[in-house]
Scaffold this active site. Structure first.
Site, PDB file in Angstrom:
ATOM      1  N   CYS A  60      17.359  39.263 -23.288  1.00 56.23           N
ATOM      2  CA  CYS A  60      16.607  38.231 -23.495  1.00 56.23           C
ATOM      3  C   CYS A  60      18.030  36.645 -24.498  1.00 56.23           C
ATOM      4  CB  CYS A  60      15.839  37.816 -24.228  1.00 56.23           C
ATOM      5  SG  CYS A  60      13.743  38.703 -23.120  1.00 56.23           S
TER       6      CYS A  60
ATOM      7  N   HIS B  53       8.965  33.194 -18.845  1.00 58.52           N
ATOM      8  CA  HIS B  53      10.321  34.071 -19.489  1.00 58.52           C
ATOM      9  C   HIS B  53      11.086  34.590 -18.780  1.00 58.52           C
ATOM     10  CE1 HIS B  53      13.013  36.013 -22.570  1.00 58.52           C
ATOM     11  NE2 HIS B  53      12.247  36.355 -23.411  1.00 58.52           N
TER      12      HIS B  53
ATOM     13  N   PHE C 282      15.192  42.161 -27.160  1.00 58.52           N
ATOM     14  CA  PHE C 282      15.107  43.296 -27.938  1.00 58.52           C
ATOM     15  C   PHE C 282      16.848  43.935 -28.316  1.00 58.52           C
ATOM     16  CE2 PHE C 282      11.511  44.228 -24.492  1.00 58.52           C
ATOM     17  CZ  PHE C 282      10.458  43.584 -25.064  1.00 58.52           C
TER      18      PHE C 282
ATOM     19  N   GLU D 157       9.560  33.605 -35.465  1.00 60.30           N
ATOM     20  CA  GLU D 157      10.793  32.608 -35.096  1.00 60.30           C
ATOM     21  C   GLU D 157      10.463  31.219 -35.960  1.00 60.30           C
ATOM     22  OE1 GLU D 157      13.295  29.719 -31.689  1.00 60.30           O
ATOM     23  OE2 GLU D 157      10.998  31.062 -31.031  1.00 60.30           O
TER      24      GLU D 157
ATOM     25  N   HIS E 260      12.454  29.559 -28.747  1.00 53.15           N
ATOM     26  CA  HIS E 260      12.960  30.807 -27.867  1.00 53.15           C
ATOM     27  C   HIS E 260      11.161  31.214 -27.522  1.00 53.15           C
ATOM     28  CE1 HIS E 260      14.050  34.663 -26.334  1.00 53.15           C
ATOM     29  NE2 HIS E 260      12.952  35.273 -26.603  1.00 53.15           N
TER      30      HIS E 260
ATOM     31  N   LYS F 299       9.101  27.764 -21.869  1.00 49.63           N
ATOM     32  CA  LYS F 299       8.009  28.584 -21.121  1.00 49.63           C
ATOM     33  C   LYS F 299       7.011  28.892 -20.618  1.00 49.63           C
ATOM     34  CE  LYS F 299      11.257  32.198 -22.882  1.00 49.63           C
ATOM     35  NZ  LYS F 299      12.245  31.644 -24.099  1.00 49.63           N
TER      36      LYS F 299
END
Length: 403
Positions: A160, A332, A391, A308, A297, A327
């Site tokens: 991502c 996402h 990830f 975050e 994010h 998002k």
């Protein structure tokens, strides 16, 4: 070193087939999240996603070429065409203009389809276009062919964070004088059985099948996972003096970027990794730069949003600027997210508006920043930051300044 500016942008997502319509819908707080229609989800624990339902690949490719390009490539071509037209380059030295592409997974629908074909019909029925259409770097390959770009042809496959890394990788080519310009494109289209089923098996997705519009709830106390989206974002980066000399319209300057690894866990983030990437970007931007807006994010997962928020507090102290996650509106988009959200950040600066974090109704004690809840906010935005974390503990941050 050289300076890097943005002279063209393009975007496609579940709320619009171009940058203007989709950005308008994002700022209006609309959402593209709905029940999945591209395959039968009746037996799936997750039945919702932010699909693009009105895109015709024949608008960007002829019939024969469509067969050679997985959906993520088709979407990437659409955004790239818009960005290149927006930059209005005219005649340029193709040998000094490259492409930096990105996707997190690439042609997953084609991998799924041909795996089924192998199992049910045998090896002779596998499509000869299978491998080229599934390769992540074929996005950059086809885009470079379409626009005759003969400079570096790079590809980022960092989950991502890929779209954001594609921006920083492109910038490096310009900073050291290797190229005069780079087309950046991040694209993803993994809303298929294997994709949705795989993320659902990880318990990463929201299961609010009965209320799709409110399923993605970044930073809200009742968040229960992210919503898969699809789409593409594209940016034309140029060396500043070259862009200035040709009279280009300049959206923004890329003044900082940061990249880091958590070295912690394959899916669960650490605090130090995102914090390091933010600190690197801020340091590169310089002490005289004050960030006015952050596109987070903000995945709507319990762990990411809390982590975050904590990292932002450490990076900015008591002066964390307004933060929002878009998002909730477009899902996402995985490897495309960084490119799309960079375009959103640049348009926010252009129009002087902070997109909202929608579906924010129940505050979380661990997420206590100004998230621009539910309603867009007019603001003078001179500097915007965009975060992307993936990830494997891979992180990317970019900072843009309005000129």
């Amino acid at each position: 070193m050289k300076r890097v500016v943005v002279t063209g942008i393009g975007m496609i997502n579940s709320l619009g087939l171009d940058k203007e319509s989709s950005f308008k819908a994002i700022c209006e707080g609309k959402t593209g999240v709905k029940r999945i229609t591209s395959f039968d989800v009746s037996d799936f624990p997750v039945q919702i996603a932010a699909e693009i339902t009105d895109f015709d690949p024949l608008t960007v490719l002829d019939g024969k070429e469509v067969k050679k390009a997985d959906r993520f490539i088709q979407l990437g071509i659409k955004a790239s065409n818009e960005a290149m037209a927006d930059a209005n380059l005219g005649d340029f030295d193709a040998s000094k203009f490259g492409v930096s592409s990105a996707a997190g997974i690439g042609g997953l629908p084609n991998i799924e389809k041909n795996s089924v074909t192998l199992a049910e019909k045998g090896v002779k029925r596998i499509s000869p276009f299978f491998i080229p259409s599934a390769l992540v770097n074929m996005l950059g390959g086809m885009v470079s062919i379409n626009h005759g770009l003969q400079g570096p042809n790079l590809s980022s496959v960092t989950a991502c964070a890929a779209g954001t890394h594609a921006i920083s990788q492109a910038a490096k080519c310009i900073l050291v004088g290797q190229t005069k310009g780079m087309l950046v494109v991040g694209a993803e289209a993994t809303i298929c059985g294997v994709g949705v089923g795989g993320f659902a098996a990880m318990k990463a997705l929201s299961t609010r099948n009965d209320d799709p519009a409110k399923a993605s709830r970044p930073f809200d106390a009742d968040r229960d996972g992210f919503i898969m989206g699809e789409g593409a974002g594209a940016l034309v980066l140029e060396e500043y003096e070259s862009a200035k000399a040709r009279g280009a319209r300049i959206y923004a300057e890329l003044v900082g970027f940061g990249e880091s690894g958590d070295a912690h866990h394959i899916t669960s983030p650490s605090l130090e990794g995102p914090l390091s990437a933010m600190k690197q970007a801020l340091s590169m931007a310089g002490d005289d730069i004050r960030v006015d807006y952050i596109n987070a994010h903000g995945t709507s997962t319990p762990v990411n949003d809390k982590n975050e928020t904590a990292a932002l507090k450490q990076a900015f102290g008591a002066n964390v600027p307004p933060v929002s996650s878009t998002k909730g509106q477009i899902g996402h988009c995985l490897g495309a997210a960084g490119a799309i959200e960079a375009v959103i950040s640049i348009m926010a600066m252009r129009d002087g508006i902070m997109p909202p974090t929608i579906n924010y109704t129940t505050p979380d004690a661990d997420c206590d920043l100004d998230y621009v809840p539910n309603v867009a906010r007019k603001a003078d935005i001179n500097v915007a930051m965009s975060n992307s974390f993936g990830f494997g503990g891979t992180n990317g941050v970019v900072i843009f300044k309005k000129l």
